[in-house]
Motif scaffolding. Structure first.
Motif, PDB file in Angstrom:
ATOM      1  N   GLY A  91     -27.485  17.473  -7.677  1.00  0.00           N
ATOM      2  CA  GLY A  91     -27.432  18.993  -7.554  1.00  0.00           C
ATOM      3  C   GLY A  91     -26.581  19.592  -6.592  1.00  0.00           C
ATOM      4  O   GLY A  91     -26.658  20.419  -5.894  1.00  0.00           O
ATOM      5  N   ILE A  92     -25.533  18.613  -6.410  1.00  0.00           N
ATOM      6  CA  ILE A  92     -24.477  19.014  -5.185  1.00  0.00           C
ATOM      7  C   ILE A  92     -23.352  19.345  -5.952  1.00  0.00           C
ATOM      8  O   ILE A  92     -22.719  18.503  -6.678  1.00  0.00           O
ATOM      9  CB  ILE A  92     -24.297  17.775  -4.312  1.00  0.00           C
ATOM     10  CG1 ILE A  92     -25.512  17.644  -3.350  1.00  0.00           C
ATOM     11  CG2 ILE A  92     -23.330  18.158  -3.121  1.00  0.00           C
ATOM     12  CD1 ILE A  92     -25.803  16.413  -2.493  1.00  0.00           C
ATOM     13  N   ALA A  93     -22.494  20.281  -5.661  1.00  0.00           N
ATOM     14  CA  ALA A  93     -21.177  20.541  -6.016  1.00  0.00           C
ATOM     15  C   ALA A  93     -20.250  19.454  -5.964  1.00  0.00           C
ATOM     16  O   ALA A  93     -20.414  18.774  -4.838  1.00  0.00           O
ATOM     17  CB  ALA A  93     -20.534  21.746  -5.613  1.00  0.00           C
ATOM     18  N   THR A  94     -19.399  18.894  -6.917  1.00  0.00           N
ATOM     19  CA  THR A  94     -18.476  17.837  -6.968  1.00  0.00           C
ATOM     20  C   THR A  94     -17.276  18.170  -7.140  1.00  0.00           C
ATOM     21  O   THR A  94     -17.071  18.779  -8.416  1.00  0.00           O
ATOM     22  CB  THR A  94     -19.241  16.639  -7.853  1.00  0.00           C
ATOM     23  OG1 THR A  94     -20.485  16.465  -7.356  1.00  0.00           O
ATOM     24  CG2 THR A  94     -18.331  15.344  -7.712  1.00  0.00           C
ATOM     25  N   GLU A  95     -16.226  17.766  -6.699  1.00  0.00           N
ATOM     26  CA  GLU A  95     -14.897  18.249  -7.090  1.00  0.00           C
ATOM     27  C   GLU A  95     -14.030  17.029  -7.186  1.00  0.00           C
ATOM     28  O   GLU A  95     -14.363  15.929  -6.506  1.00  0.00           O
ATOM     29  CB  GLU A  95     -14.246  19.072  -5.885  1.00  0.00           C
ATOM     30  CG  GLU A  95     -14.799  20.457  -5.914  1.00  0.00           C
ATOM     31  CD  GLU A  95     -13.863  21.341  -5.125  1.00  0.00           C
ATOM     32  OE1 GLU A  95     -12.527  21.192  -5.203  1.00  0.00           O
ATOM     33  OE2 GLU A  95     -14.348  22.253  -4.518  1.00  0.00           O
ATOM     34  N   LEU A  96     -13.066  16.806  -7.870  1.00  0.00           N
ATOM     35  CA  LEU A  96     -12.243  15.667  -8.485  1.00  0.00           C
ATOM     36  C   LEU A  96     -10.926  16.086  -7.746  1.00  0.00           C
ATOM     37  O   LEU A  96     -10.566  16.977  -7.346  1.00  0.00           O
ATOM     38  CB  LEU A  96     -11.994  15.459  -9.749  1.00  0.00           C
ATOM     39  CG  LEU A  96     -13.076  15.087 -10.584  1.00  0.00           C
ATOM     40  CD1 LEU A  96     -12.948  15.515 -12.135  1.00  0.00           C
ATOM     41  CD2 LEU A  96     -13.541  13.747 -10.442  1.00  0.00           C
ATOM     42  N   VAL A  97     -10.185  14.979  -7.091  1.00  0.00           N
ATOM     43  CA  VAL A  97      -9.266  15.004  -6.121  1.00  0.00           C
ATOM     44  C   VAL A  97      -8.124  13.932  -6.820  1.00  0.00           C
ATOM     45  O   VAL A  97      -8.453  12.643  -6.875  1.00  0.00           O
ATOM     46  CB  VAL A  97      -9.389  14.856  -4.523  1.00  0.00           C
ATOM     47  CG1 VAL A  97      -7.891  14.595  -3.902  1.00  0.00           C
ATOM     48  CG2 VAL A  97     -10.127  15.980  -4.028  1.00  0.00           C
ATOM     49  N   ASP A  98      -6.840  14.336  -7.143  1.00  0.00           N
ATOM     50  CA  ASP A  98      -6.063  13.449  -7.604  1.00  0.00           C
ATOM     51  C   ASP A  98      -5.868  12.244  -6.664  1.00  0.00           C
ATOM     52  O   ASP A  98      -5.336  12.503  -5.472  1.00  0.00           O
ATOM     53  CB  ASP A  98      -4.566  14.177  -7.982  1.00  0.00           C
ATOM     54  CG  ASP A  98      -3.478  13.257  -8.321  1.00  0.00           C
ATOM     55  OD1 ASP A  98      -3.644  12.079  -8.322  1.00  0.00           O
ATOM     56  OD2 ASP A  98      -2.575  13.909  -8.788  1.00  0.00           O
TER      57      ASP A  98
END
Length: 131
Positions: A91-98
């Motif tokens: 339940g934790i926001a997750t972001e993708l990074v190039d």
């Protein structure tokens, strides 16, 4: 993106190992944390769960591998799935990074494991891009 404040965990996902780094939004400095080498997916998520409980991150960042021209390759979808699993399980926001150029920056000696440092580069790139 809303302004976040707190700890961020970053992951350099691999089929054999997952590099982990930590940083916080105040200092904006990434530090290698550990390398998860568990044999099964379930065992990897047990180790990740311990890190989530210990560090209480406000965000998880996952490196997204791409070909130099920006097109996807075999690991792109696996990393996207891993990011979705992190968000869904914890339940934790997750972001993708190039992460196209993170491994080029790190030159490992033969047999040296650099997954945690790769995760730190991914997190530092996130910090540098989110002013």
């Amino acid at each position: 993106m809303a302004t976040l404040s707190g700890t961020i965990l970053a992951f350099d996902f691999g089929l054999k190992r997952i590099g982990v780094a930590v940083g916080n939004t105040l200092m904006r400095q990434a530090e290698p944390l550990e390398i998860i080498s568990a044999a099964t997916n379930d065992a990897k998520f047990v180790e990740i769960s311990k890190l989530i409980l210990s560090w209480q991150p406000v965000l998880c960042v996952v490196g997204l591998p791409m070909h130099p021209d920006g097109t996807a390759h075999e690991m792109t979808q696996r990393c996207q799935r891993f990011a979705n699993q992190l968000q869904g399980r914890f339940g934790i926001a997750t972001e993708l990074v190039d992460e196209r150029y993170s491994s080029a920056v790190l030159s490992a000696r033969r047999g040296e494991r650099i997954d945690d440092r790769a995760a730190a580069l991914i997190l530092q790139q996130y910090f540098d891009q989110t002013i």
